[in-house]
Design an enzyme around this catalytic site. Sequence first.
Site, PDB file in Angstrom:
ATOM      1  N   GLY A  35       0.793  -1.316   0.080  1.00 52.02           N
ATOM      2  CA  GLY A  35      -0.058  -0.101  -0.176  1.00 52.02           C
ATOM      3  C   GLY A  35       0.776   1.290  -0.083  1.00 52.02           C
ATOM      4  O   GLY A  35       0.287   2.404  -0.149  1.00 52.02           O
ATOM      5  N   GLU A  36       2.217   1.112   0.193  1.00 49.15           N
ATOM      6  CA  GLU A  36       2.940   2.279   0.352  1.00 49.15           C
ATOM      7  C   GLU A  36       3.011   3.083  -0.945  1.00 49.15           C
ATOM      8  O   GLU A  36       2.918   2.187  -2.257  1.00 49.15           O
ATOM      9  CB  GLU A  36       4.561   1.892   0.620  1.00 49.15           C
ATOM     10  CG  GLU A  36       4.536   1.700   2.055  1.00 49.15           C
ATOM     11  CD  GLU A  36       5.863   1.269   2.502  1.00 49.15           C
ATOM     12  OE1 GLU A  36       6.694   1.396   1.850  1.00 49.15           O
ATOM     13  OE2 GLU A  36       5.973   1.137   3.906  1.00 49.15           O
ATOM     14  N   ARG A  89      -8.680  22.227  11.255  1.00 52.49           N
ATOM     15  CA  ARG A  89      -9.521  22.527  12.493  1.00 52.49           C
ATOM     16  C   ARG A  89      -8.948  22.823  13.846  1.00 52.49           C
ATOM     17  O   ARG A  89      -9.300  23.372  14.531  1.00 52.49           O
ATOM     18  CB  ARG A  89     -10.812  21.771  12.138  1.00 52.49           C
ATOM     19  CG  ARG A  89     -11.786  22.087  11.247  1.00 52.49           C
ATOM     20  CD  ARG A  89     -13.081  21.473  11.252  1.00 52.49           C
ATOM     21  NE  ARG A  89     -12.810  20.072  10.695  1.00 52.49           N
ATOM     22  CZ  ARG A  89     -13.903  19.227  10.531  1.00 52.49           C
ATOM     23  NH1 ARG A  89     -14.905  19.499  10.930  1.00 52.49           N
ATOM     24  NH2 ARG A  89     -13.628  17.972  10.065  1.00 52.49           N
ATOM     25  N   HIS A 122      -9.616  26.833   7.166  1.00 55.19           N
ATOM     26  CA  HIS A 122     -10.759  26.993   8.144  1.00 55.19           C
ATOM     27  C   HIS A 122     -10.660  28.271   9.209  1.00 55.19           C
ATOM     28  O   HIS A 122     -11.825  28.799   9.520  1.00 55.19           O
ATOM     29  CB  HIS A 122     -10.491  25.616   9.088  1.00 55.19           C
ATOM     30  CG  HIS A 122     -11.704  25.624  10.190  1.00 55.19           C
ATOM     31  ND1 HIS A 122     -13.201  25.365  10.022  1.00 55.19           N
ATOM     32  CD2 HIS A 122     -11.278  25.923  11.434  1.00 55.19           C
ATOM     33  CE1 HIS A 122     -13.742  25.433  10.893  1.00 55.19           C
ATOM     34  NE2 HIS A 122     -12.813  25.718  11.958  1.00 55.19           N
ATOM     35  N   LYS A 182     -25.753  27.665  16.781  1.00 60.00           N
ATOM     36  CA  LYS A 182     -25.370  26.449  16.920  1.00 60.00           C
ATOM     37  C   LYS A 182     -24.303  26.068  18.284  1.00 60.00           C
ATOM     38  O   LYS A 182     -23.536  26.674  18.613  1.00 60.00           O
ATOM     39  CB  LYS A 182     -24.578  25.838  15.583  1.00 60.00           C
ATOM     40  CG  LYS A 182     -23.687  24.717  15.498  1.00 60.00           C
ATOM     41  CD  LYS A 182     -23.301  24.192  14.406  1.00 60.00           C
ATOM     42  CE  LYS A 182     -21.813  23.887  14.415  1.00 60.00           C
ATOM     43  NZ  LYS A 182     -21.192  23.777  13.008  1.00 60.00           N
ATOM     44  N   THR A 214     -19.480  15.399   8.769  1.00 59.10           N
ATOM     45  CA  THR A 214     -20.381  14.179   8.793  1.00 59.10           C
ATOM     46  C   THR A 214     -21.813  14.843   8.421  1.00 59.10           C
ATOM     47  O   THR A 214     -22.639  13.772   8.089  1.00 59.10           O
ATOM     48  CB  THR A 214     -20.668  14.218  10.255  1.00 59.10           C
ATOM     49  OG1 THR A 214     -21.267  15.366  10.912  1.00 59.10           O
ATOM     50  CG2 THR A 214     -19.224  13.868  10.880  1.00 59.10           C
ATOM     51  N   GLY A 215     -22.116  16.024   8.155  1.00 60.58           N
ATOM     52  CA  GLY A 215     -23.192  16.402   7.586  1.00 60.58           C
ATOM     53  C   GLY A 215     -24.327  16.632   8.724  1.00 60.58           C
ATOM     54  O   GLY A 215     -25.272  17.502   8.477  1.00 60.58           O
ATOM     55  N   THR A 217     -24.314  19.326  10.888  1.00 65.88           N
ATOM     56  CA  THR A 217     -24.724  20.742  10.852  1.00 65.88           C
ATOM     57  C   THR A 217     -25.783  20.933   9.767  1.00 65.88           C
ATOM     58  O   THR A 217     -26.634  21.495  10.054  1.00 65.88           O
ATOM     59  CB  THR A 217     -23.451  21.415  10.643  1.00 65.88           C
ATOM     60  OG1 THR A 217     -22.418  21.185  11.640  1.00 65.88           O
ATOM     61  CG2 THR A 217     -23.737  23.058  10.465  1.00 65.88           C
TER      62      THR A 217
END
Length: 285
Positions: A35-36, A89, A122, A182, A214-215, A217
């Site tokens: 996988g490298e 973040r 961000h 929020k 994640t959706g 919000t």
Amino acid sequence: MRIVPTYNSEGLASKMSSIMEIPLARVTRRRFADGELYIKIEEELDESIVVGSTYPDQGIIDILLTHNALKNAGSKRQILVVPYFGYARQDSMFQPYEAISAKVISDILYERFEKIFVVNMHSPEGMAFLKDKGIEIRAEVIIGEQVAKDDNDIVVSPDDGFIDEARNISRVSGKEAIALEKKRISDTKVQISIPDDIKLDGKRIALVDDLISTGGTILEASRILKQHGASKINVYCIHGLFISGTSKYSGFVDSISTTDTIEGPFSKISVSNLVATKLREYLFL
Ligand code: R5P
């Protein structure tokens, strides 16, 4: 000069290549059995623009190996475009002894590249880690243009954190902007409320945010907006991660439009012209 995409930014890099009339470099990229990643530049070159997001983790390895292969192929000048800056973040210690990931990634890039262009980092704190080498490209204008083209009455930010950007989108689209309130309960759960003085009956909402991860919000904001009488929810965001897939949004929102900083089924708005313009200014092209 050549444009060199990492594995996660091929579509955007190829649009930039057409706009800027700079060819894409010939690159062999494959994975070993374990996988490298293996990267080889198939030509000698003197200058390069690498295009790659630091998300997911393998994007970071790809940028580092691409940088090294380019150096070995003769590139004396390397500029980096980061369409989506992952790890941004965590831009400070929110609790004692945490790793400040935005700084760690910024330091790694800073020592390798001449300039680092980032689409909507961000936070300003995150951008500051790139010091004199960081140039931010803001996508609010192209989001605002799309909001104006679609059927929308009002621009809504799900929280205070994006209200300045929502106001910029509002200036471009000519639609008033408001922010909801929020409170984050966990990584996947948020609580959203609507200030008492706001009336949304029958309104077509442009729900705007910098990121859909994640959706949580967007889905919670849509639920509350509908509960308060909104007739339509069009979602616009700059970076669409959609970490748990895209199917769960249908039925909750009427449309989703994201930019192509992360390429996916909703990337209808391209940042390629914005990025090309900024690069041309910098390179005097
Ligand atoms: C928060 O600061 C951001 O602006 C987004 O609202 C947030 O990161 C979206 O994450 P999720 O889709 O997981 O709610």
